[in-house]
Every structure is written in C-alpha cells, then in structure tokens.
Write a protein that holds these residues in place. Sequence first.
Motif, PDB file in Angstrom:
ATOM      1  N   LEU A 218       8.954 -16.199  -2.777  1.00 23.78           N
ATOM      2  CA  LEU A 218       9.837 -17.318  -2.456  1.00 23.78           C
ATOM      3  C   LEU A 218       9.590 -17.799  -1.030  1.00 23.78           C
ATOM      4  O   LEU A 218       9.539 -19.000  -0.772  1.00 23.78           O
ATOM      5  CB  LEU A 218      11.295 -16.900  -2.615  1.00 23.78           C
ATOM      6  CG  LEU A 218      11.735 -16.632  -4.047  1.00 23.78           C
ATOM      7  CD1 LEU A 218      13.061 -15.904  -4.068  1.00 23.78           C
ATOM      8  CD2 LEU A 218      11.833 -17.924  -4.823  1.00 23.78           C
ATOM      9  N   MET A 219       9.423 -16.869  -0.097  1.00 28.44           N
ATOM     10  CA  MET A 219       9.201 -17.250   1.297  1.00 28.44           C
ATOM     11  C   MET A 219       7.806 -17.831   1.506  1.00 28.44           C
ATOM     12  O   MET A 219       7.610 -18.669   2.385  1.00 28.44           O
ATOM     13  CB  MET A 219       9.446 -16.059   2.218  1.00 28.44           C
ATOM     14  CG  MET A 219      10.914 -15.688   2.232  1.00 28.44           C
ATOM     15  SD  MET A 219      11.473 -14.445   3.435  1.00 28.44           S
ATOM     16  CE  MET A 219      10.141 -13.371   3.646  1.00 28.44           C
ATOM     17  N   VAL A 220       6.842 -17.421   0.676  1.00 26.65           N
ATOM     18  CA  VAL A 220       5.508 -18.036   0.738  1.00 26.65           C
ATOM     19  C   VAL A 220       5.613 -19.492   0.285  1.00 26.65           C
ATOM     20  O   VAL A 220       5.045 -20.388   0.905  1.00 26.65           O
ATOM     21  CB  VAL A 220       4.497 -17.249  -0.134  1.00 26.65           C
ATOM     22  CG1 VAL A 220       3.210 -18.033  -0.323  1.00 26.65           C
ATOM     23  CG2 VAL A 220       4.215 -15.889   0.493  1.00 26.65           C
ATOM     24  N   ALA A 221       6.360 -19.716  -0.799  1.00 29.01           N
ATOM     25  CA  ALA A 221       6.509 -21.071  -1.336  1.00 29.01           C
ATOM     26  C   ALA A 221       7.348 -21.954  -0.416  1.00 29.01           C
ATOM     27  O   ALA A 221       7.061 -23.136  -0.260  1.00 29.01           O
ATOM     28  CB  ALA A 221       7.134 -21.021  -2.729  1.00 29.01           C
ATOM     29  N   GLU A 222       8.392 -21.381   0.165  1.00 29.19           N
ATOM     30  CA  GLU A 222       9.308 -22.147   1.018  1.00 29.19           C
ATOM     31  C   GLU A 222       9.847 -21.229   2.116  1.00 29.19           C
ATOM     32  O   GLU A 222      10.839 -20.533   1.914  1.00 29.19           O
ATOM     33  CB  GLU A 222      10.450 -22.725   0.191  1.00 29.19           C
ATOM     34  CG  GLU A 222      11.419 -23.554   0.972  1.00 29.19           C
ATOM     35  CD  GLU A 222      10.753 -24.623   1.821  1.00 29.19           C
ATOM     36  OE1 GLU A 222      10.862 -24.555   3.049  1.00 29.19           O
ATOM     37  OE2 GLU A 222      10.107 -25.522   1.247  1.00 29.19           O
ATOM     38  N   PRO A 223       9.186 -21.190   3.274  1.00 35.06           N
ATOM     39  CA  PRO A 223       9.572 -20.262   4.338  1.00 35.06           C
ATOM     40  C   PRO A 223      11.037 -20.341   4.775  1.00 35.06           C
ATOM     41  O   PRO A 223      11.623 -19.325   5.150  1.00 35.06           O
ATOM     42  CB  PRO A 223       8.646 -20.631   5.497  1.00 35.06           C
ATOM     43  CG  PRO A 223       7.452 -21.239   4.835  1.00 35.06           C
ATOM     44  CD  PRO A 223       7.994 -21.966   3.636  1.00 35.06           C
ATOM     45  N   THR A 224      11.652 -21.501   4.687  1.00 29.29           N
ATOM     46  CA  THR A 224      13.032 -21.606   5.159  1.00 29.29           C
ATOM     47  C   THR A 224      14.042 -20.902   4.259  1.00 29.29           C
ATOM     48  O   THR A 224      15.191 -20.689   4.669  1.00 29.29           O
ATOM     49  CB  THR A 224      13.456 -23.079   5.330  1.00 29.29           C
ATOM     50  OG1 THR A 224      13.305 -23.759   4.091  1.00 29.29           O
ATOM     51  CG2 THR A 224      12.641 -23.757   6.418  1.00 29.29           C
ATOM     52  N   ILE A 225      13.619 -20.457   3.077  1.00 32.52           N
ATOM     53  CA  ILE A 225      14.542 -19.693   2.234  1.00 32.52           C
ATOM     54  C   ILE A 225      14.880 -18.353   2.876  1.00 32.52           C
ATOM     55  O   ILE A 225      15.875 -17.724   2.523  1.00 32.52           O
ATOM     56  CB  ILE A 225      14.030 -19.509   0.794  1.00 32.52           C
ATOM     57  CG1 ILE A 225      15.205 -19.091  -0.119  1.00 32.52           C
ATOM     58  CG2 ILE A 225      12.891 -18.502   0.745  1.00 32.52           C
ATOM     59  CD1 ILE A 225      14.909 -19.096  -1.582  1.00 32.52           C
ATOM     60  N   ALA A 226      14.104 -17.957   3.866  1.00 37.32           N
ATOM     61  CA  ALA A 226      14.429 -16.734   4.600  1.00 37.32           C
ATOM     62  C   ALA A 226      15.813 -16.817   5.240  1.00 37.32           C
ATOM     63  O   ALA A 226      16.430 -15.788   5.521  1.00 37.32           O
ATOM     64  CB  ALA A 226      13.368 -16.458   5.658  1.00 37.32           C
ATOM     65  N   LEU A 227      16.319 -18.024   5.437  1.00 36.07           N
ATOM     66  CA  LEU A 227      17.680 -18.192   5.942  1.00 36.07           C
ATOM     67  C   LEU A 227      18.716 -17.647   4.964  1.00 36.07           C
ATOM     68  O   LEU A 227      19.819 -17.259   5.366  1.00 36.07           O
ATOM     69  CB  LEU A 227      17.973 -19.671   6.219  1.00 36.07           C
ATOM     70  CG  LEU A 227      17.153 -20.312   7.332  1.00 36.07           C
ATOM     71  CD1 LEU A 227      17.312 -21.825   7.285  1.00 36.07           C
ATOM     72  CD2 LEU A 227      17.576 -19.754   8.679  1.00 36.07           C
ATOM     73  N   ASP A 228      18.389 -17.619   3.681  1.00 38.16           N
ATOM     74  CA  ASP A 228      19.322 -17.161   2.652  1.00 38.16           C
ATOM     75  C   ASP A 228      18.919 -15.837   2.011  1.00 38.16           C
ATOM     76  O   ASP A 228      19.553 -15.397   1.059  1.00 38.16           O
ATOM     77  CB  ASP A 228      19.451 -18.238   1.567  1.00 38.16           C
ATOM     78  CG  ASP A 228      20.264 -19.415   2.050  1.00 38.16           C
ATOM     79  OD1 ASP A 228      21.460 -19.213   2.334  1.00 38.16           O
ATOM     80  OD2 ASP A 228      19.714 -20.520   2.161  1.00 38.16           O
ATOM     81  N   LEU A 229      17.872 -15.225   2.505  1.00 38.78           N
ATOM     82  CA  LEU A 229      17.438 -13.924   1.985  1.00 38.78           C
ATOM     83  C   LEU A 229      17.623 -12.871   3.076  1.00 38.78           C
ATOM     84  O   LEU A 229      17.401 -13.169   4.247  1.00 38.78           O
ATOM     85  CB  LEU A 229      15.972 -13.967   1.554  1.00 38.78           C
ATOM     86  CG  LEU A 229      15.639 -14.899   0.394  1.00 38.78           C
ATOM     87  CD1 LEU A 229      14.141 -14.881   0.121  1.00 38.78           C
ATOM     88  CD2 LEU A 229      16.414 -14.535  -0.864  1.00 38.78           C
ATOM     89  N   PRO A 230      18.027 -11.660   2.719  1.00 35.90           N
ATOM     90  CA  PRO A 230      18.341 -11.215   1.372  1.00 35.90           C
ATOM     91  C   PRO A 230      19.587 -11.919   0.833  1.00 35.90           C
ATOM     92  O   PRO A 230      20.369 -12.486   1.595  1.00 35.90           O
ATOM     93  CB  PRO A 230      18.590  -9.716   1.540  1.00 35.90           C
ATOM     94  CG  PRO A 230      18.981  -9.542   2.961  1.00 35.90           C
ATOM     95  CD  PRO A 230      18.286 -10.618   3.723  1.00 35.90           C
ATOM     96  N   LEU A 231      19.724 -11.847  -0.481  1.00 35.55           N
ATOM     97  CA  LEU A 231      20.913 -12.414  -1.120  1.00 35.55           C
ATOM     98  C   LEU A 231      22.146 -11.665  -0.622  1.00 35.55           C
ATOM     99  O   LEU A 231      22.073 -10.471  -0.324  1.00 35.55           O
ATOM    100  CB  LEU A 231      20.798 -12.299  -2.637  1.00 35.55           C
ATOM    101  CG  LEU A 231      19.639 -13.060  -3.268  1.00 35.55           C
ATOM    102  CD1 LEU A 231      19.547 -12.731  -4.752  1.00 35.55           C
ATOM    103  CD2 LEU A 231      19.773 -14.555  -3.057  1.00 35.55           C
ATOM    104  N   LYS A 232      23.251 -12.371  -0.521  1.00 38.48           N
ATOM    105  CA  LYS A 232      24.469 -11.783   0.032  1.00 38.48           C
ATOM    106  C   LYS A 232      25.674 -12.075  -0.845  1.00 38.48           C
ATOM    107  O   LYS A 232      25.769 -13.136  -1.457  1.00 38.48           O
ATOM    108  CB  LYS A 232      24.730 -12.359   1.428  1.00 38.48           C
ATOM    109  CG  LYS A 232      23.640 -12.087   2.420  1.00 38.48           C
ATOM    110  CD  LYS A 232      23.753 -13.047   3.605  1.00 38.48           C
ATOM    111  CE  LYS A 232      22.499 -13.081   4.410  1.00 38.48           C
ATOM    112  NZ  LYS A 232      21.381 -13.767   3.774  1.00 38.48           N
ATOM    113  N   VAL A 233      26.594 -11.133  -0.846  1.00 40.33           N
ATOM    114  CA  VAL A 233      27.913 -11.312  -1.463  1.00 40.33           C
ATOM    115  C   VAL A 233      28.929 -10.884  -0.418  1.00 40.33           C
ATOM    116  O   VAL A 233      28.770  -9.842   0.219  1.00 40.33           O
ATOM    117  CB  VAL A 233      28.084 -10.435  -2.726  1.00 40.33           C
ATOM    118  CG1 VAL A 233      29.508 -10.524  -3.249  1.00 40.33           C
ATOM    119  CG2 VAL A 233      27.103 -10.816  -3.806  1.00 40.33           C
TER     120      VAL A 233
END
Length: 88
Positions: free
Chosen positions: A27-42
């Motif tokens: 996911l981060m390779v495809a879209e590096p900015t998703i690192a803002l939401d990873l790891p998933l959180k509850v």
Amino acid sequence: MEAEKVGLSLRPTQLLLFGNPQAGTPLMVAEPTIALDLPLKVVAWEAADGKVWLGYNDVHYLQQRYLLSDELVKHIDVMAPLIHQALL
C-alpha cells in the motif's frame, strides 16, 4: 495516566494498533501518504454515561482517500470483521 501528569482528566481510552508489513508495504509503495493512516487504528473510549464506543477509519474510506485498487485494499480489510468477532 499521561493526562493527569499535565493536570487534565480523560475518561478511560485505549488506542489499538493493527499492523502487518506484508499488507501495509504494498500500500505504501502504491501510495506513500497512506503511511499517515498505517498501522490501522481503533480507539475505544468510555462516554460520560458509561457506554463504551469504538471508532476507526473504514477501509473503504481509506480506499477512496488514497485511490487504492480493490486488490490492494483486500489485504487490510480486516477491521470490521475483527471488531465484530471481538464483540461476540
């Protein structure tokens, strides 16, 4: 509690993290900015009436936010089933 150390109060609150490098890295390779939401959180918190609530970003929201393919998203589509299983 950390809030008390600075003179504040906070109802019981827990942040749970869910991470898996095999799922998150592509996911981060495809879209590096998703690192803002990873790891998933509850986040789980107790309301004033004593009820406990859960909050999290739905995977479909993340898919739209980062324009991710179904193929990539299926690897992190675990949050709702995990929460449902934990509540049984």
